[in-house]
Scaffold this active site. Structure first.
Site, PDB file in Angstrom:
ATOM      1  N   ASP A 592      31.360  22.974  17.472  1.00  0.00           N
ATOM      2  CA  ASP A 592      31.251  24.277  18.137  1.00  0.00           C
ATOM      3  C   ASP A 592      32.265  24.629  19.230  1.00  0.00           C
ATOM      4  O   ASP A 592      33.077  25.512  19.063  1.00  0.00           O
ATOM      5  CB  ASP A 592      29.837  24.436  18.711  1.00  0.00           C
ATOM      6  CG  ASP A 592      28.770  24.246  17.633  1.00  0.00           C
ATOM      7  OD1 ASP A 592      29.124  23.800  16.521  1.00  0.00           O
ATOM      8  OD2 ASP A 592      27.595  24.539  17.897  1.00  0.00           O
ATOM      9  N   GLU A 795      20.660  13.246  20.416  1.00  0.00           N
ATOM     10  CA  GLU A 795      21.755  13.972  19.763  1.00  0.00           C
ATOM     11  C   GLU A 795      23.128  13.431  20.174  1.00  0.00           C
ATOM     12  O   GLU A 795      24.022  13.292  19.357  1.00  0.00           O
ATOM     13  CB  GLU A 795      21.652  15.464  20.148  1.00  0.00           C
ATOM     14  CG  GLU A 795      22.716  16.350  19.519  1.00  0.00           C
ATOM     15  CD  GLU A 795      22.487  17.828  19.849  1.00  0.00           C
ATOM     16  OE1 GLU A 795      21.623  18.127  20.702  1.00  0.00           O
ATOM     17  OE2 GLU A 795      23.156  18.665  19.237  1.00  0.00           O
TER      18      GLU A 795
END
Ligand SMILES: *[C@@H]1O[C@H](CO)[C@@H](O)[C@H](O)[C@H]1NC(C)=O
Ligand SMILES: *[C@@H]1O[C@H](CO)[C@@H](O)[C@H](O)[C@H]1NC(C)=O
Length: 827
Positions: A592, A795
């Site tokens: 991203d 994560e």
């Protein structure tokens, strides 16, 4: 009028008998024709049955459904009745912010069942949920056990089980839409609004499931129910189980929590009107859902109230399950123990942990990692929103607001990145999710790959994020719901199919040669290994899906083409630019906020994208070889060569000694744009650097192993410490350590070392072996320690402290630590 009264008995019998026959075929495993094709079909039926039911509503702490579009959905909710506030924390969806010291499967295989442990720090209980299936896969049982935390021995806790049957048929009669139900599901006990002692039984029938029963007991005699206050409403007796039912349309059963809360509020309001202030009624009376409507529909709630340690069971029995195989309240405990043993045995057979991760604590950890990954196995059904009209303006790098139209319904069988945070299918994650399962259950892997490839549309496109149905949409911020066909995502799934083909080729040589199947394959023990034992199955599927995958590759090359001749970049046109980036984000790339060319320019070329297209081309070429398609072999060989050539010509910066994105300056001259980090490694990670090019390999390994650049004691950081953008902005991919890229790094070091060793100097060899050895241990050790400390796998990890960050229970691609543990200690 109640809907089930509309049913004509003959109609009911007709479809029940019809379906019964269909299920008889399912249940029949001993076809004696013996041809490969018949065995394959029989195997497929058996395998399908073994995967029919599961906790496939993985967005919930515990929710069961079958892999059938409109069907029976069940779920578990709970809350503490010790105070008036805890009802606001009624547990249902697995939420990131819930205070849990653990919430994960510790032992689980979708074909076997297993155990989930939820340590709830706000309800002060440790809940163990066991799930088992009958041998034939058509029936199942659940045991819920709750143990109070120390100091909370008398905690009052309420469990709510719900099951709802979907299945509507819409007809237009005289211009009006008439909705009828295609099955029924009702309470069998004589109705008692004062509540129920002992077992509560439901029975139902549906087109896809046939005839079934669902029964819930009250657990062993040792269970204690609070007694509450006696002089209030008799319907509020906490020693009894309470039933509530209503009719809800399809695609609404998932709202069970909201429905329950609404009805409860209504009940509380009435009580307060009748008895005065809330405080005059203890929580264990007040929060009982009374049967206000005295009605039965397709959705049923059963509420139970306990005090202290307690347990109860839920058993679903399909009429076709032979009585010898049925799960009962008497045998469920032993079936659970059997399932957990079976899982342990399977784990030991499939995963061999290597030094220094051979001790028991690492084994417990790795079993939980695998179970958590498999616990994310989910089934989705519904439409999604796609905008096929809005064109991304090439010169504007603004956020584009998309306006979606529904497409579908589609179904998807997939794993998810994180049950609490991303409980849906993500294209580029999925390729990583499947890697630990390749040897564990290759048939499941192929099932999942097929399910995804079914979604490739006519133009060769698959939506990056699969948000199917209103339940999934409810969990996604509005700006991310609509998908655009101009946006692609790293094609990791093609790789998975090639990995499968690879392992089959390795084993069998010629994969086109049909092999003789034996009956042994039809035993339950061999479930999961069919594909690896029978190359023909894979070859047949490859043949079938090959045109689609070619169109997938064409779509990438067509929609992401970059400018070449316009900027004097030679005559090789293999050059690509991600579409849809903004000034700060390139969601398509999967990385991203990783820094890109600024100011943004249409002249940009992205090195990660060309690498992905290169590796996809290589996969298609390999499939062409297996399918013996000479013309395509030539075509894709040439394409691969062109891509490799342009990676070197366009993306290697001799000055920076690394791979970079390319753009132009004010005078339209080509300039390298280098943000050293994961993107610099992509030609290495996709193995598109020629094996003999040891000069570049040396620069790469230096970049990886330099603590001033990418090396940290906890793994390889996403962006170099020396980069001006390091730890800036959102800092999502600008420093943290990500497990999947670290896995690719380890794997590529291993592969290049094996292939290029003979071209390497002893010093370079040493750099490779040392980096590999230290990196593997650093990552695994840190993820393990953080798991011990926090109860979860995460994560990402902080590159300076090793601390776990962002979404929890990210199992998910962080489960690749499991494969790292099985990799050799040294290369
Ligand atoms: C594969 O395809 C061939 C040709 O269509 C067919 O004869 C064979 O039975 C198939 N094999 C399997 C295992 O499905
Ligand atoms: C098994 O399930 C898959 C996916 O739902 C389906 O395509 C296949 O036909 C099924 N196999 C059999 C033998 O029913």
């Amino acid at each position: 009028m109640k809907w089930f009264e509309l049913f004509s008995l003959t109609l009911l019998l007709q479809f029940v008998c019809g379906e019964q026959m269909k299920f008889d075929i399912y249940a029949d495993g001993d076809g004696d024709d013996g041809t490969a094709h018949d065995l394959a079909t029989q195997y497929s039926q058996m395998s399908n049955n073994s995967l029919l039911w599961g906790p496939y509503r993985s967005a919930l702490y515990f929710g069961i459904r079958p892999r059938i579009p409109r069907s029976l959905l069940s779920g578990l909710m709970w809350f503490s009745m010790d105070d008036y506030q805890n009802i606001g924390k009624l547990r249902h969806f697995y939420e990131q912010h819930d205070k849990m010291s653990k919430a994960n499967w510790v032992s689980y295989d979708p074909r076997i069942g297993g155990r989930q442990i939820i340590d709830d720090d706000e309800c002060h209980v440790k809940i163990t949920i066991d799930f088992v299936k009958s041998e034939d896969g058509l029936s199942w049982g659940v045991k819920v056990k709750s143990e109070p935390h120390k100091g909370y021995e008398n905690v009052k806790i309420s469990f709510v089980w719900y099951s709802g049957l979907e299945g509507e048929e819409k007809e237009i009669v005289d211009g009006e839409e008439v909705v009828s139900r295609t099955g029924y599901f009702k309470l069998e006990n004589p109705k008692n609004i004062l509540g129920y002692d002992g077992n509560v039984k439901f029975a139902g029938v549906s087109k896809d499931l046939g005839i079934f029963e669902l029964e819930i007991n009250d657990g062993p005699k040792s269970n204690v129910h609070p007694v509450g206050k006696s002089n209030i409403d008799a319907e509020l007796d906490p020693t009894k189980a309470h039933h509530y039912s209503l009719t809800v349309p399809d695609d609404s059963v998932w709202r069970a929590r909201d429905i329950f809360m609404t009805m409860l509020q209504e009940s509380i309001q009435q009580l307060v009107e009748k008895f005065g202030a809330i405080e005059s009624i203890p929580p264990e009376n007040l929060f009982i859902l009374r049967d206000l409507q005295r009605f039965e529909g397709n959705l049923h709630f059963l509420q139970k109230i306990y005090q202290g340690p307690c347990e109860f069971d839920v058993i679903y029995t399909n009429a076709l399950t032979p009585s010898t195989e049925k799960i009962t309240f008497d045998n469920i405990e032993s079936k659970i123990n059997h399932a957990i043993n079976e899982f342990d045995t399977k784990f030991d057979a499939k995963f061999h942990l290597n030094k220094p991760f051979t001790s028991k604590k690492y084994k417990t950890f790795s079993k939980e990692v695998l179970s958590g990954l498999l616990g994310g196995l989910s089934y989705f059904y519904g439409d999604h929103l796609v905008d096929r009209d809005t064109v991304y303006d090439d010169d504007s790098f603004e956020n584009v607001v998309l306006d979606g139209k529904p497409e579908g319904p589609f179904e998807l069988f997939t794993l998810v990145p994180s049950r609490p945070f991303f409980p849906r299918g993500f294209l580029w994650d999925e390729g990583f999710h499947l890697l630990p399962l390749l040897n564990y259950d290759s048939d499941l892997v192929l099932d999942i790959v097929k399910s995804w490839f079914n979604l490739i549309d006519e133009d060769g496109w698959i939506a990056r994020e699969q948000i199917l149905g209103s339940e999934s949409r409810s969990r996604v911020p509005a700006e991310f719901v609509v998908q655009s066909p101009q946006i692609v995502n790293p094609p990791t799934l093609t790789l998975v199919l090639t990995y499968l083909l690879d392992s089959v080729t390795e084993k069998f040589g010629d994969v086109n040669e049909p092999i003789n199947l034996d009956e042994e394959i039809l035993s339950k023990e061999s479930l999961g290994n069919f594909v690896l034992k029978n190359p023909e199955v894979l070859t047949n599927y490859t043949k079938q899906v090959y045109p689609k995958l070619k169109s997938h590759l064409d779509m990438f090359r067509r929609t992401q083409q970059g400018y070449v001749e316009e900027f004097d970049r030679g005559d090789n046109n293999e050059a690509y630019r991600w579409r849809g980036r903004t000034l700060t984000h390139c969601l398509a790339s999967g990385l991203d906020d990783y820094p890109r060319v600024l100011p943004a320019d249409v002249a940009e070329l992205n090195v990660d994208l060309i690498s992905w297209i290169g590796i996809m081309t290589r996969s298609i070429r390999m499939m062409a070889e297996i399918l013996e398609n000479e013309e395509d072999i030539k075509k894709y060989e040439q394409l691969e060569k062109d891509i490799v050539e342009n990676i070197e010509n366009l993306h290697w910066s001799p000055e920076d000694k690394t791979y970079c994105d390319l753009s132009v300056n004010e005078d339209d001259e080509n300039v390298f744009v280098c943000f050293k980090g994961y993107i610099s490694l992509f030609p290495f990670l996709t193995k598109l650097i020629p094996y003999k090019d040891t000069t570049k390999l040396e620069h790469i390994i230096d970049l990886i192993s330099d603590p001033e650049e990418l090396w940290s004691s906890f793994g390889i950081r996403s962006l170099s410490k020396s980069d001006e953008m390091y730890k800036t902005g959102e800092d999502y991919w600008r420093s943290p350590i990500w497990i999947p890229i670290n896995y690719l790094i380890l794997e590529s070091i291993q592969d290049y070392y094996a292939q290029s060793k003979s071209y390497m100097s002893p010093e370079l060899q040493e750099k490779f072996t040392k980096t590999y050895h230290d990196l593997r241990i650093n990552i695994v050790e840190n993820v393990f320690q953080q798991w011990e400390k926090t109860g979860f796998v995460w994560e990402q990890y902080n590159d300076e402290t090793g601390d776990a960050q962002r979404a929890k229970n990210f199992l998910g691609w962080s489960s690749l630590v499991l494969l790292m543990m099985t990799m050799p200690e040294n290369i």
